[in-house]
Design a protein around this motif. Structure first.
Motif, PDB file in Angstrom:
ATOM      1  N   ALA A 203     -32.138  59.163 -29.448  1.00  0.00           N
ATOM      2  CA  ALA A 203     -30.726  59.499 -29.258  1.00  0.00           C
ATOM      3  C   ALA A 203     -30.144  58.628 -28.158  1.00  0.00           C
ATOM      4  N   VAL A 204     -29.011  58.031 -28.449  1.00  0.00           N
ATOM      5  CA  VAL A 204     -28.236  57.294 -27.456  1.00  0.00           C
ATOM      6  C   VAL A 204     -27.050  58.179 -27.103  1.00  0.00           C
ATOM      7  N   VAL A 205     -27.017  58.668 -25.876  1.00  0.00           N
ATOM      8  CA  VAL A 205     -25.989  59.631 -25.476  1.00  0.00           C
ATOM      9  C   VAL A 205     -24.960  58.927 -24.606  1.00  0.00           C
ATOM     10  N   SER A 206     -23.803  58.691 -25.162  1.00  0.00           N
ATOM     11  CA  SER A 206     -22.744  58.062 -24.380  1.00  0.00           C
ATOM     12  C   SER A 206     -22.281  59.034 -23.303  1.00  0.00           C
ATOM     13  N   SER A 207     -21.409  58.565 -22.435  1.00  0.00           N
ATOM     14  CA  SER A 207     -20.846  59.425 -21.393  1.00  0.00           C
ATOM     15  C   SER A 207     -19.437  59.882 -21.749  1.00  0.00           C
ATOM     16  N   ALA A 208     -19.064  59.716 -23.013  1.00  0.00           N
ATOM     17  CA  ALA A 208     -17.681  59.926 -23.450  1.00  0.00           C
ATOM     18  C   ALA A 208     -17.195  61.355 -23.218  1.00  0.00           C
ATOM     19  N   GLY A 209     -15.925  61.475 -22.893  1.00  0.00           N
ATOM     20  CA  GLY A 209     -15.313  62.782 -22.687  1.00  0.00           C
ATOM     21  C   GLY A 209     -15.354  63.649 -23.929  1.00  0.00           C
ATOM     22  N   SER A 210     -15.443  63.021 -25.103  1.00  0.00           N
ATOM     23  CA  SER A 210     -15.462  63.792 -26.345  1.00  0.00           C
ATOM     24  C   SER A 210     -16.775  64.537 -26.559  1.00  0.00           C
ATOM     25  N   LEU A 211     -17.772  64.318 -25.705  1.00  0.00           N
ATOM     26  CA  LEU A 211     -18.996  65.128 -25.769  1.00  0.00           C
ATOM     27  C   LEU A 211     -18.776  66.530 -25.217  1.00  0.00           C
ATOM     28  N   LYS A 212     -17.727  66.687 -24.427  1.00  0.00           N
ATOM     29  CA  LYS A 212     -17.420  67.990 -23.850  1.00  0.00           C
ATOM     30  C   LYS A 212     -17.116  68.992 -24.962  1.00  0.00           C
ATOM     31  N   ASN A 213     -17.757  70.161 -24.881  1.00  0.00           N
ATOM     32  CA  ASN A 213     -17.600  71.218 -25.879  1.00  0.00           C
ATOM     33  C   ASN A 213     -18.114  70.815 -27.265  1.00  0.00           C
ATOM     34  N   SER A 214     -19.055  69.879 -27.301  1.00  0.00           N
ATOM     35  CA  SER A 214     -19.600  69.421 -28.579  1.00  0.00           C
ATOM     36  C   SER A 214     -20.717  70.322 -29.093  1.00  0.00           C
ATOM     37  N   GLY A 215     -21.435  70.980 -28.182  1.00  0.00           N
ATOM     38  CA  GLY A 215     -22.560  71.809 -28.588  1.00  0.00           C
ATOM     39  C   GLY A 215     -23.717  71.024 -29.174  1.00  0.00           C
ATOM     40  N   LEU A 216     -23.845  69.745 -28.824  1.00  0.00           N
ATOM     41  CA  LEU A 216     -24.859  68.871 -29.422  1.00  0.00           C
ATOM     42  C   LEU A 216     -26.173  68.830 -28.651  1.00  0.00           C
ATOM     43  N   GLY A 217     -26.282  69.607 -27.572  1.00  0.00           N
ATOM     44  CA  GLY A 217     -27.441  69.514 -26.702  1.00  0.00           C
ATOM     45  C   GLY A 217     -28.777  69.679 -27.397  1.00  0.00           C
ATOM     46  N   LYS A 218     -28.908  70.723 -28.228  1.00  0.00           N
ATOM     47  CA  LYS A 218     -30.193  70.965 -28.909  1.00  0.00           C
ATOM     48  C   LYS A 218     -30.530  69.842 -29.871  1.00  0.00           C
ATOM     49  N   GLU A 219     -29.542  69.359 -30.585  1.00  0.00           N
ATOM     50  CA  GLU A 219     -29.780  68.258 -31.522  1.00  0.00           C
ATOM     51  C   GLU A 219     -30.239  67.006 -30.782  1.00  0.00           C
ATOM     52  N   ILE A 220     -29.605  66.711 -29.660  1.00  0.00           N
ATOM     53  CA  ILE A 220     -29.982  65.534 -28.874  1.00  0.00           C
ATOM     54  C   ILE A 220     -31.412  65.661 -28.353  1.00  0.00           C
ATOM     55  N   ASP A 221     -31.751  66.810 -27.809  1.00  0.00           N
ATOM     56  CA  ASP A 221     -33.086  67.005 -27.238  1.00  0.00           C
ATOM     57  C   ASP A 221     -34.189  67.022 -28.293  1.00  0.00           C
ATOM     58  N   ALA A 222     -33.838  67.211 -29.560  1.00  0.00           N
ATOM     59  CA  ALA A 222     -34.840  67.226 -30.628  1.00  0.00           C
ATOM     60  C   ALA A 222     -35.377  65.827 -30.932  1.00  0.00           C
ATOM     61  N   HIS A 223     -34.752  64.800 -30.410  1.00  0.00           N
ATOM     62  CA  HIS A 223     -35.224  63.428 -30.629  1.00  0.00           C
ATOM     63  C   HIS A 223     -36.462  63.145 -29.774  1.00  0.00           C
ATOM     64  N   ASP A 224     -37.249  62.175 -30.203  1.00  0.00           N
ATOM     65  CA  ASP A 224     -38.464  61.817 -29.470  1.00  0.00           C
ATOM     66  C   ASP A 224     -38.148  61.138 -28.140  1.00  0.00           C
ATOM     67  N   ALA A 225     -37.040  60.428 -28.089  1.00  0.00           N
ATOM     68  CA  ALA A 225     -36.638  59.750 -26.852  1.00  0.00           C
ATOM     69  C   ALA A 225     -35.125  59.773 -26.748  1.00  0.00           C
ATOM     70  N   VAL A 226     -34.621  59.844 -25.503  1.00  0.00           N
ATOM     71  CA  VAL A 226     -33.183  59.922 -25.243  1.00  0.00           C
ATOM     72  C   VAL A 226     -32.826  58.928 -24.137  1.00  0.00           C
ATOM     73  N   ILE A 227     -31.793  58.142 -24.367  1.00  0.00           N
ATOM     74  CA  ILE A 227     -31.302  57.240 -23.323  1.00  0.00           C
ATOM     75  C   ILE A 227     -29.942  57.730 -22.843  1.00  0.00           C
ATOM     76  N   TYR A 360     -24.410  58.971 -30.093  1.00  0.00           N
ATOM     77  CA  TYR A 360     -23.467  60.084 -30.020  1.00  0.00           C
ATOM     78  C   TYR A 360     -22.204  59.727 -29.240  1.00  0.00           C
ATOM     79  N   GLU A 361     -21.081  59.866 -29.929  1.00  0.00           N
ATOM     80  CA  GLU A 361     -19.737  59.703 -29.359  1.00  0.00           C
ATOM     81  C   GLU A 361     -19.465  58.311 -28.801  1.00  0.00           C
ATOM     82  N   PHE A 362     -20.181  57.305 -29.288  1.00  0.00           N
ATOM     83  CA  PHE A 362     -19.750  55.933 -29.016  1.00  0.00           C
ATOM     84  C   PHE A 362     -18.537  55.648 -29.897  1.00  0.00           C
ATOM     85  N   LEU A 363     -18.614  56.079 -31.152  1.00  0.00           N
ATOM     86  CA  LEU A 363     -17.428  56.161 -32.000  1.00  0.00           C
ATOM     87  C   LEU A 363     -16.902  57.582 -31.883  1.00  0.00           C
ATOM     88  N   PRO A 364     -15.662  57.758 -31.491  1.00  0.00           N
ATOM     89  CA  PRO A 364     -15.161  59.100 -31.189  1.00  0.00           C
ATOM     90  C   PRO A 364     -15.065  59.984 -32.423  1.00  0.00           C
TER      91      PRO A 364
END
Length: 437
Positions: A203-227, A360-364
């Motif tokens: 998972a590549v986790v951008s710092s974008a404001g659109s991640l706020k209130n996304s509820g994507l935390g569990k999906e992101i953490d399910a990946h083998d590696a996160v940047i 995630y959220e590199f493209l809004p």
């Protein structure tokens, strides 16, 4: 009394000139002489935690009180430019952005990979033109000067071009001039891509404001590696961005800024660190060592003495410019002559380490917003569309390479990219340029 958010103090580089905050963290630049852009109010430390120290300038834009007149004249002009009224046709950090980010905004439901600078508002168009003219890094690339370009490649062709023409390299202790330095042993003896991975899903986790209130935390953490990137936190934001950090990519400005407390903040001691600093376009490592934007090597040595066991790599600057050329070659106009963003660098880095990458959220997504970062309260369209970095064009490139659906982008801000090692690239055969299944 209200306070103005000034650029954070930073260490000086190897030259004699003072160092300013990374312009991407100062999304607006006053139009004027491209050789003398005026940095404006900084957002780099306008976090939720410290927002009580900074006044809400949106509330000030309709009236000028003591606060306004205590500002120096250049800052007054900056405030006027940023918060100019819509009737003046100026796109500012807090006014006019609805044309991009509203439900009927110009960005549409899903990012259009034909986006160009002609779609930007007056302010951002001028900012982009300024950076194109500055050419701080001495880019000499005929296509960048003329806007000429080859036929745009398809997504599969682009992926194979990146695989073949972008070298994902990190500095090692046997490289010159570092091999002759007493601290060379602090550099890794091996390449990052030899030391870590391969991973199945990343998972590549951008710092974008659109991640706020996304509820994507569990999906992101399910990946083998996160940047993650720069100073983006997880604590307090786990529901939206997850908590796992495998790699953190940081630019040299973050390393040098006193406000980021790079040497002591526990944020940076989790996972593998990878840092980068722009080099002159055609320079070798020795020239770059003597002409860094920020004192990356001094800070690297200091950090390694404090955390000798933590893996810490430095990207070879050649990668930045090879990737920049891939962007320029596939756009119909000249792009900023500045290196790509950390987001794109990190995406390509993970593509070299993973079989499948979700960005995630590199493209809004449908949550697209002018909010710059999910952990800050500063807003500016430039954080999505680009000012210093050629972000608009980077997003075009990523959209073209996306192997997921438009619905994934709209609903989750999720782009699916294949690992570079999974690609079956054959010469002269577009049909062969596909990801192995």
């Amino acid at each position: 009394m209200s306070h103005v958010a000034h650029p954070p103090p930073v260490l000086r580089g190897t030259g004699s000139k003072p160092i300013y905050t990374d312009p991407q963290k100062l999304p607006g630049v006053i139009p004027g002489d491209p050789q003398k852009p005026i940095p404006i109010l900084s957002s780099s430390n306008y976090s939720i935690e410290s927002s009580n120290k900074v006044s809400n300038l949106k509330g000030k834009r309709r009236e000028h009180g003591l606060f306004y007149w205590l500002l120096a004249a250049p800052l007054r002009r900056a405030v006027e430019t940023i918060f100019g009224r819509k009737r003046k046709g100026i796109m500012g950090a807090a006014s006019g952005d609805e044309v991009f980010f509203g439900p009927h905004g110009a960005l549409g439901e899903v990012w259009n990979d034909e986006m160009s600078s002609t779609m930007l508002g007056k302010r951002l168009r001028k900012v982009v033109q300024n950076y194109q003219a500055m050419n701080k890094y001495g880019v000499q690339y005929p296509r960048a000067e003329s806007g000429a370009h080859q036929s745009k490649l398809s997504g599969p062709e682009l992926l194979c071009q990146i695989k073949k023409m972008v070298q994902i390299t990190t500095l090692t202790q046997d490289m010159e001039p570092f091999a002759g330095f007493p601290w060379a042993s602090q550099l890794s003896p091996r390449q990052l891509i030899s030391d870590i991975g391969p991973f199945k899903t990343c998972a590549v986790v951008s710092s974008a404001g659109s991640l706020k209130n996304s509820g994507l935390g569990k999906e992101i953490d399910a990946h083998d590696a996160v940047i993650r990137f720069n100073a983006a936190p997880t604590t307090g934001f786990e529901k939206d961005v997850g908590s796992k950090t495998t790699v953190r990519l940081i630019n040299s400005q973050v390393m040098a800024s006193e406000d980021h407390h790079f040497l002591s903040n526990s944020l940076y001691s989790a996972g593998i660190l990878v840092s980068w600093d722009p080099a002159p376009h055609s320079s070798d490592l020795r020239e770059w060592y003597n002409k860094t934007d920020y004192p990356i090597f001094k800070q690297y040595q200091r950090y390694r003495r404090l955390h000798p066991q933590q893996p810490f790599y430095i990207l070879h600057p050649r990668m930045e410019w090879q990737l920049w050329q891939r962007i320029q070659d596939n756009m119909g106009e000249s792009i900023q002559k500045n290196p790509p963003s950390s987001g794109l660098l990190g995406t390509v880095l993970m593509m070299s380490l993973c079989e499948a990458v979700h960005v995630y959220e590199f493209l809004p997504s449908r949550r697209k917003t002018e909010l710059c970062h999910y952990y800050q309260r500063f807003s500016d369209a430039a954080c999505t569309l680009g000012a210093y970095h050629p972000l608009l064009y980077e997003k075009n490139l990523v959209k073209r390479m996306n192997q997921g659906s438009d619905r994934d982008i709209y609903m989750y801000g999720r782009v699916t990219l294949p690992g570079l090692k999974t690609l079956n690239c054959t010469h002269g055969s577009t049909s062969g340029m596909i990801s192995k299944t």
